[in-house]
Design a protein around this motif. Structure first.
Motif, PDB file in Angstrom:
ATOM      1  N   SER A 195       0.834  -1.206   0.000  1.00 14.16           N
ATOM      2  CA  SER A 195       0.000   0.000   0.000  1.00 14.16           C
ATOM      3  C   SER A 195       0.865   1.251   0.000  1.00 14.16           C
ATOM      4  CB  SER A 195      -0.934   0.011   1.216  1.00 14.16           C
ATOM      5  OG  SER A 195      -0.189   0.061   2.422  1.00 14.16           O
ATOM      6  N   TYR A 196       0.251   2.332  -0.465  1.00 11.74           N
ATOM      7  CA  TYR A 196       0.932   3.607  -0.663  1.00 11.74           C
ATOM      8  C   TYR A 196      -0.027   4.677  -0.161  1.00 11.74           C
ATOM      9  CZ  TYR A 196       2.980   7.379  -3.651  1.00 11.74           C
ATOM     10  OH  TYR A 196       3.532   8.527  -4.137  1.00 11.74           O
ATOM     11  N   ARG A 197       0.414   5.427   0.867  1.00  9.04           N
ATOM     12  CA  ARG A 197      -0.429   6.472   1.446  1.00  9.04           C
ATOM     13  C   ARG A 197       0.239   7.829   1.300  1.00  9.04           C
ATOM     14  NH1 ARG A 197      -4.405   4.688   4.931  1.00  9.04           N
ATOM     15  NH2 ARG A 197      -4.208   6.437   6.359  1.00  9.04           N
ATOM     16  N   LEU A 198      -0.574   8.834   0.976  1.00 14.27           N
ATOM     17  CA  LEU A 198      -0.088  10.197   0.839  1.00 14.27           C
ATOM     18  C   LEU A 198      -0.965  11.079   1.717  1.00 14.27           C
ATOM     19  CD1 LEU A 198       2.177  11.458  -0.918  1.00 14.27           C
ATOM     20  CD2 LEU A 198       0.396  12.104  -2.555  1.00 14.27           C
ATOM     21  N   ASN A 199      -0.310  11.758   2.673  1.00 11.88           N
ATOM     22  CA  ASN A 199      -1.043  12.596   3.636  1.00 11.88           C
ATOM     23  C   ASN A 199      -2.160  11.821   4.331  1.00 11.88           C
ATOM     24  OD1 ASN A 199       0.400  15.080   3.100  1.00 11.88           O
ATOM     25  ND2 ASN A 199      -0.659  15.100   1.127  1.00 11.88           N
ATOM     26  N   GLY A 200      -1.891  10.563   4.634  1.00 10.93           N
ATOM     27  CA  GLY A 200      -2.845   9.736   5.374  1.00 10.93           C
ATOM     28  C   GLY A 200      -3.906   9.074   4.529  1.00 10.93           C
ATOM     29  N   ASN A 201      -3.908   9.324   3.218  1.00 13.04           N
ATOM     30  CA  ASN A 201      -4.921   8.746   2.332  1.00 13.04           C
ATOM     31  C   ASN A 201      -4.312   7.699   1.409  1.00 13.04           C
ATOM     32  OD1 ASN A 201      -6.983  10.629   3.230  1.00 13.04           O
ATOM     33  ND2 ASN A 201      -5.925  12.179   2.019  1.00 13.04           N
ATOM     34  N   ASP A 202      -5.002   6.580   1.249  1.00 17.28           N
ATOM     35  CA  ASP A 202      -4.554   5.560   0.307  1.00 17.28           C
ATOM     36  C   ASP A 202      -4.620   6.111  -1.111  1.00 17.28           C
ATOM     37  OD1 ASP A 202      -4.018   3.453   2.100  1.00 17.28           O
ATOM     38  OD2 ASP A 202      -6.155   2.987   2.243  1.00 17.28           O
ATOM     39  N   VAL A 203      -3.561   5.892  -1.881  1.00 19.60           N
ATOM     40  CA  VAL A 203      -3.538   6.346  -3.275  1.00 19.60           C
ATOM     41  C   VAL A 203      -3.161   5.188  -4.189  1.00 19.60           C
ATOM     42  CG1 VAL A 203      -3.075   8.786  -2.796  1.00 19.60           C
ATOM     43  CG2 VAL A 203      -1.164   7.189  -2.984  1.00 19.60           C
ATOM     44  N   HIS A 204      -3.650   5.260  -5.412  1.00 20.40           N
ATOM     45  CA  HIS A 204      -3.375   4.233  -6.418  1.00 20.40           C
ATOM     46  C   HIS A 204      -3.126   4.953  -7.736  1.00 20.40           C
ATOM     47  CE1 HIS A 204      -4.773   1.123  -3.603  1.00 20.40           C
ATOM     48  NE2 HIS A 204      -5.764   1.949  -3.324  1.00 20.40           N
ATOM     49  N   PHE A 205      -1.899   5.400  -7.923  1.00 14.42           N
ATOM     50  CA  PHE A 205      -1.571   6.144  -9.128  1.00 14.42           C
ATOM     51  C   PHE A 205      -1.329   5.188 -10.296  1.00 14.42           C
ATOM     52  CE2 PHE A 205       0.458   9.233  -5.945  1.00 14.42           C
ATOM     53  CZ  PHE A 205      -0.721   9.956  -5.815  1.00 14.42           C
ATOM     54  N   THR A 206      -1.888   5.534 -11.452  1.00 10.74           N
ATOM     55  CA  THR A 206      -1.669   4.734 -12.657  1.00 10.74           C
ATOM     56  C   THR A 206      -0.842   5.486 -13.686  1.00 10.74           C
ATOM     57  OG1 THR A 206      -3.757   5.523 -13.615  1.00 10.74           O
ATOM     58  CG2 THR A 206      -3.828   3.468 -12.340  1.00 10.74           C
ATOM     59  N   LYS A 207      -0.586   6.783 -13.424  1.00 12.47           N
ATOM     60  CA  LYS A 207       0.259   7.566 -14.326  1.00 12.47           C
ATOM     61  C   LYS A 207       0.842   8.751 -13.563  1.00 12.47           C
ATOM     62  CE  LYS A 207      -3.973   9.666 -16.150  1.00 12.47           C
ATOM     63  NZ  LYS A 207      -4.796   9.857 -17.352  1.00 12.47           N
ATOM     64  N   PRO A 208       1.963   9.286 -14.037  1.00 17.29           N
ATOM     65  CA  PRO A 208       2.632  10.386 -13.326  1.00 17.29           C
ATOM     66  C   PRO A 208       1.760  11.622 -13.120  1.00 17.29           C
ATOM     67  CG  PRO A 208       4.121   9.421 -14.927  1.00 17.29           C
ATOM     68  CD  PRO A 208       2.778   8.794 -15.177  1.00 17.29           C
ATOM     69  N   ALA A 209       0.875  11.907 -14.055  1.00 18.93           N
ATOM     70  CA  ALA A 209       0.020  13.097 -13.927  1.00 18.93           C
ATOM     71  C   ALA A 209      -0.833  13.029 -12.669  1.00 18.93           C
ATOM     72  CB  ALA A 209      -0.868  13.251 -15.162  1.00 18.93           C
ATOM     73  N   GLU A 210      -1.261  11.835 -12.290  1.00 19.46           N
ATOM     74  CA  GLU A 210      -2.071  11.675 -11.074  1.00 19.46           C
ATOM     75  C   GLU A 210      -1.233  11.955  -9.835  1.00 19.46           C
ATOM     76  OE1 GLU A 210      -4.969   8.184 -12.966  1.00 19.46           O
ATOM     77  OE2 GLU A 210      -3.543   7.683 -11.383  1.00 19.46           O
TER      78      GLU A 210
END
Length: 247
Positions: free
Chosen positions: A60-75
């Motif tokens: 898992s990957y969290r940013l500022n306490g929120n789970d994130v699921h990036f599929t591309k750099p723009a996200e």
């Protein structure tokens, strides 16, 4: 203080090749973390996972306490993750200010037409360069700049985006000793403005000068995560080479 970034048991495989295995670490605001390891240790893959170039195979990957699921750099960029790559991705034929705003240009409208607002972009670039206390000038062509000035332009671009975390890939490679000092000063100023920084580097003196912690990778695994004050260049070298298994 809440972590800006938190990776938990992140793994990444490319077919039969296991590039990352159960990597976990976190970074807080205004913290500089050095990421070290030999070629093939997994540093680049880890950076690309954080930047949204690769999707983790597990973990898992969290940013500022929120789970994130990036599929591309723009996200990732939209969420406040910026990358300063070793090649900097600058356009030599453009000015410093035009490079700072590349892909984020300020437009003005006159009737049905839209135009680039070069004046507004130049003024904002001047402000950012002043904040960073660099001598880089907004009007100068990048083609005529030193390596240190080019780094200043790339770093200014991350300030424009108000990034929460900046990933820096070998920012002091192939530049002079004087320019290295300039770039390290820029990194410290970026940190002083509250930005978290992951510094990928082979240069041990740079890591020990500016970083709060150092993470060592070997064969796709994290083998150490230590405060700079509690380790030494000798120990980090031993961890990188495998002379010391872990710390």
């Amino acid at each position: 203080m809440q972590s800006v970034l938190e990776l938990s048991n992140v793994s990444k495989n490319f077919g039969a090749i296991q590039a990352l295995t159960d990597v976990s670490f976190s970074i807080k605001p205004a913290e500089i973390v050095g990421l070290m390891g030999d070629n093939g240790a997994g540093k680049s893959t880890l950076i690309r996972v954080i930047a949204g170039n690769h999707t983790p195979s597990s973990g898992s990957y969290r940013l500022n306490g929120n789970d994130v699921h990036f599929t591309k750099p723009a996200e990732a960029r939209a969420s406040g993750v910026e990358v300063v790559y070793q090649d900097l991705a600058l356009c030599d034929n453009l000015s410093a200010s035009a490079n700072v705003f590349l892909g984020r240009e300020i437009m003005r409208t006159i009737g049905p037409f839209k135009f680039l607002d070069h004046g507004a972009m130049r003024r904002r670039a001047v402000e950012i360069f002043r904040e960073l206390k660099t001598e880089t000038r907004a009007r100068d062509l990048v083609a005529r700049m030193s390596g240190g000035q080019r780094q200043a332009v790339a770093i200014a671009r991350t300030r424009l985006a108000q990034s929460k975390i900046v990933l820096m890939d070998e920012p002091t490679a192939a530049i002079s000793v004087r320019q290295v000092a300039e770039v390290l000063a820029l990194i410290k100023r970026l940190r002083d403005q509250g930005t978290a920084i992951v510094l990928v580097s082979h240069r041990m003196p740079d890591v020990f000068e500016v970083c709060d912690r150092v993470i060592v990778m070997r064969r796709g695994q994290k083998v150490a995560d230590k405060a700079i004050a509690s380790t030494s260049p000798q120990e980090v070298t031993a961890l990188i080479t495998g002379a010391q298994a872990s710390a």
